[in-house]
Scaffold this motif. Structure first.
Motif, PDB file in Angstrom:
ATOM      1  N   GLU A 105     -26.485  52.807  46.541  1.00 48.66           N
ATOM      2  CA  GLU A 105     -27.633  52.192  47.219  1.00 48.66           C
ATOM      3  C   GLU A 105     -28.840  53.132  47.293  1.00 48.66           C
ATOM      4  O   GLU A 105     -29.957  52.670  47.467  1.00 48.66           O
ATOM      5  CB  GLU A 105     -27.236  51.718  48.625  1.00 48.66           C
ATOM      6  CG  GLU A 105     -26.493  50.390  48.542  1.00 48.66           C
ATOM      7  CD  GLU A 105     -25.809  49.985  49.839  1.00 48.66           C
ATOM      8  OE1 GLU A 105     -25.340  48.845  49.911  1.00 48.66           O
ATOM      9  OE2 GLU A 105     -25.714  50.826  50.769  1.00 48.66           O
ATOM     10  N   GLN A 120     -33.849  38.890  45.226  1.00 47.54           N
ATOM     11  CA  GLN A 120     -33.582  38.709  46.661  1.00 47.54           C
ATOM     12  C   GLN A 120     -32.217  39.266  47.063  1.00 47.54           C
ATOM     13  O   GLN A 120     -32.087  39.977  48.042  1.00 47.54           O
ATOM     14  CB  GLN A 120     -33.665  37.224  47.044  1.00 47.54           C
ATOM     15  CG  GLN A 120     -35.013  36.580  46.753  1.00 47.54           C
ATOM     16  CD  GLN A 120     -36.181  37.316  47.404  1.00 47.54           C
ATOM     17  OE1 GLN A 120     -36.062  37.853  48.495  1.00 47.54           O
ATOM     18  NE2 GLN A 120     -37.311  37.381  46.723  1.00 47.54           N
ATOM     19  N   ASN A 121     -31.191  38.918  46.286  1.00 50.16           N
ATOM     20  CA  ASN A 121     -29.842  39.366  46.630  1.00 50.16           C
ATOM     21  C   ASN A 121     -29.248  40.129  45.458  1.00 50.16           C
ATOM     22  O   ASN A 121     -29.039  39.559  44.395  1.00 50.16           O
ATOM     23  CB  ASN A 121     -28.963  38.160  46.955  1.00 50.16           C
ATOM     24  CG  ASN A 121     -29.434  37.477  48.221  1.00 50.16           C
ATOM     25  OD1 ASN A 121     -29.475  38.098  49.280  1.00 50.16           O
ATOM     26  ND2 ASN A 121     -29.834  36.227  48.100  1.00 50.16           N
ATOM     27  N   VAL A 122     -29.000  41.407  45.665  1.00 48.69           N
ATOM     28  CA  VAL A 122     -28.496  42.252  44.582  1.00 48.69           C
ATOM     29  C   VAL A 122     -27.007  41.986  44.364  1.00 48.69           C
ATOM     30  O   VAL A 122     -26.222  42.058  45.306  1.00 48.69           O
ATOM     31  CB  VAL A 122     -28.714  43.740  44.926  1.00 48.69           C
ATOM     32  CG1 VAL A 122     -28.233  44.633  43.801  1.00 48.69           C
ATOM     33  CG2 VAL A 122     -30.182  44.004  45.206  1.00 48.69           C
ATOM     34  N   ILE A 123     -26.643  41.672  43.127  1.00 52.39           N
ATOM     35  CA  ILE A 123     -25.214  41.465  42.867  1.00 52.39           C
ATOM     36  C   ILE A 123     -24.489  42.808  42.737  1.00 52.39           C
ATOM     37  O   ILE A 123     -25.101  43.831  42.416  1.00 52.39           O
ATOM     38  CB  ILE A 123     -24.953  40.588  41.609  1.00 52.39           C
ATOM     39  CG1 ILE A 123     -25.622  41.192  40.375  1.00 52.39           C
ATOM     40  CG2 ILE A 123     -25.353  39.144  41.817  1.00 52.39           C
ATOM     41  CD1 ILE A 123     -25.181  40.555  39.086  1.00 52.39           C
ATOM     42  N   TYR A 124     -23.200  42.723  42.976  1.00 51.48           N
ATOM     43  CA  TYR A 124     -22.311  43.879  42.947  1.00 51.48           C
ATOM     44  C   TYR A 124     -22.409  44.630  41.605  1.00 51.48           C
ATOM     45  O   TYR A 124     -22.522  45.855  41.561  1.00 51.48           O
ATOM     46  CB  TYR A 124     -20.924  43.297  43.218  1.00 51.48           C
ATOM     47  CG  TYR A 124     -19.712  44.093  42.944  1.00 51.48           C
ATOM     48  CD1 TYR A 124     -19.456  45.263  43.635  1.00 51.48           C
ATOM     49  CD2 TYR A 124     -18.752  43.620  42.037  1.00 51.48           C
ATOM     50  CE1 TYR A 124     -18.280  45.953  43.408  1.00 51.48           C
ATOM     51  CE2 TYR A 124     -17.586  44.297  41.814  1.00 51.48           C
ATOM     52  CZ  TYR A 124     -17.356  45.475  42.495  1.00 51.48           C
ATOM     53  OH  TYR A 124     -16.199  46.147  42.265  1.00 51.48           O
TER      54      TYR A 124
END
Ligand code: TRP
Length: 326
Positions: A105, A120-124
């Motif tokens: 991170e 918007q949403n970070v994937i694994y």
């Protein structure tokens, strides 16, 4: 003494631009004479930001054509696709246990990407892509990785993972060094810090002379130089950066003329266009030949994959044996 090994790669995003050339490809071409070099098409990495895989193959072919046209020699530097060598995924899984979420991170390159692409949403898998990259490099026990500046944090992660594995299980991996070019970054035509397909501010290696001329005509220059005779500041002008790279012998005169207000942006851009076009001319010629012989391009990839596979299998045997996984 055995030559040191280089491993580097690019995502197959299609036709390459000058930023790819200056930040990486030029370096690869130069280094292939002094190192044992391998270059991968990071096709799995595409998935981190785009789940649509329908263009991956054609983009791979376009990119490999540019590699060849620019002067990368497959006899010296085998090319291969990450997805064709299953050992990448196996090593990726093991490596994903050797790094913390917090460490990933903190990675500035992923942070920049998330911002630039407005994710918007970070994937694994996106957060973990430097771990896959570490597997790419260490599977071939690369000693050095020629990369652009933005990839340096990933080489640091690779070194940490290598160290962690070696401490835990025994020595298998070298700690690779990044190899940067002087011109690690070329600004985009809109004045952004870098050329990038997603920012639509590039000059392609395959752009014809007219296209280059039109693109440069619209390029952003020093906003304070409004009229031809206004004195300008070359250090804030992207066209000047292009001169530095593609017109090193004329660079000093350009800077002096710009500062003095004797050289206008239109003329400066014309000179720059000529230099870039003469640089691109032989690349475009070679490209035409390859575009008409896609079978040959595919053959080059298959040969590279056979060579890479041998090394990958050998490393994984070593990894499994050190881990006592049989
Ligand atoms: N992550 C790199 C990029 O986005 C591409 C890449 C994948 C790579 N595997 C690599 C680069 C191994 C160097 C070495 O540009």
């Amino acid at each position: 003494m055995a030559k040191k090994r280089i491993l580097s790669g690019m995502r197959p995003t299609g036709k390459l631009h000058l930023g790819h050339y200056v930040g990486a490809l030029e370096n690869w071409i130069e280094l292939q004479n002094n190192y044992d070099s391998y270059h991968l098409v990071a096709d799995y990495h595409v998935l981190t930001t785009d789940l649509d895989t329908s263009n991956v193959y054609s983009n791979t072919i376009e990119m490999v054509i540019d590699w060849l046209a620019a002067g990368l020699d497959p006899e010296k530097s085998p090319f291969f696709r990450q997805s064709q060598i299953k050992e990448h995924t196996e090593l990726f899984l093991i490596f994903s246990m050797l790094i913390t979420q917090a460490r990933l991170e903190r990675n500035p390159t992923v942070k920049d990407q998330v911002r630039d692409l407005n994710i918007q949403n970070v994937i694994y898998g996106h957060l973990g892509y430097p771990v896959l990259q570490s597997a790419d490099i260490l599977l071939y026990r690369g000693d050095a990785v020629p990369v652009g500046e933005d990839q340096v944090p990933h080489i640091e992660i690779t070194r940490e993972i290598a160290r962690k594995f070696n401490n835990q299980y025994g020595n298998v991996f070298p700690e690779p060094e990044p190899l940067l070019t002087k011109f690690a970054r070329l600004p985009g035509l809109d004045g952004s810090a870098k050329m990038s397909k997603s920012l639509n501010n590039t000059i392609l290696l395959s752009d014809d002379p007219e296209t280059v001329k039109n693109k440069l005509r619209k390029a952003v220059t020093d906003p304070k130089k409004i009229r031809k005779n206004d004195p300008g500041r070359p250090e804030v002008c992207l066209v000047y950066t292009y001169h530095k790279k593609f017109n090193p012998e004329g660079e000093a005169e350009i800077a002096a003329g710009c500062r003095a207000g004797t050289l206008g942006c239109v003329d400066c851009k014309m000179m720059c266009t000529e230099k870039i076009n003469s640089f691109l001319e032989p690349i475009i010629e070679k490209r035409k030949v390859l575009e008409n012989d896609i079978k040959k391009v595919e053959e080059i990839l298959h040969e590279g994959e056979t060579a890479a596979k041998k090394i990958a299998v050998n490393t994984m045997e070593d990894v499994r044996s050190k881990m006592q996984l049989g």
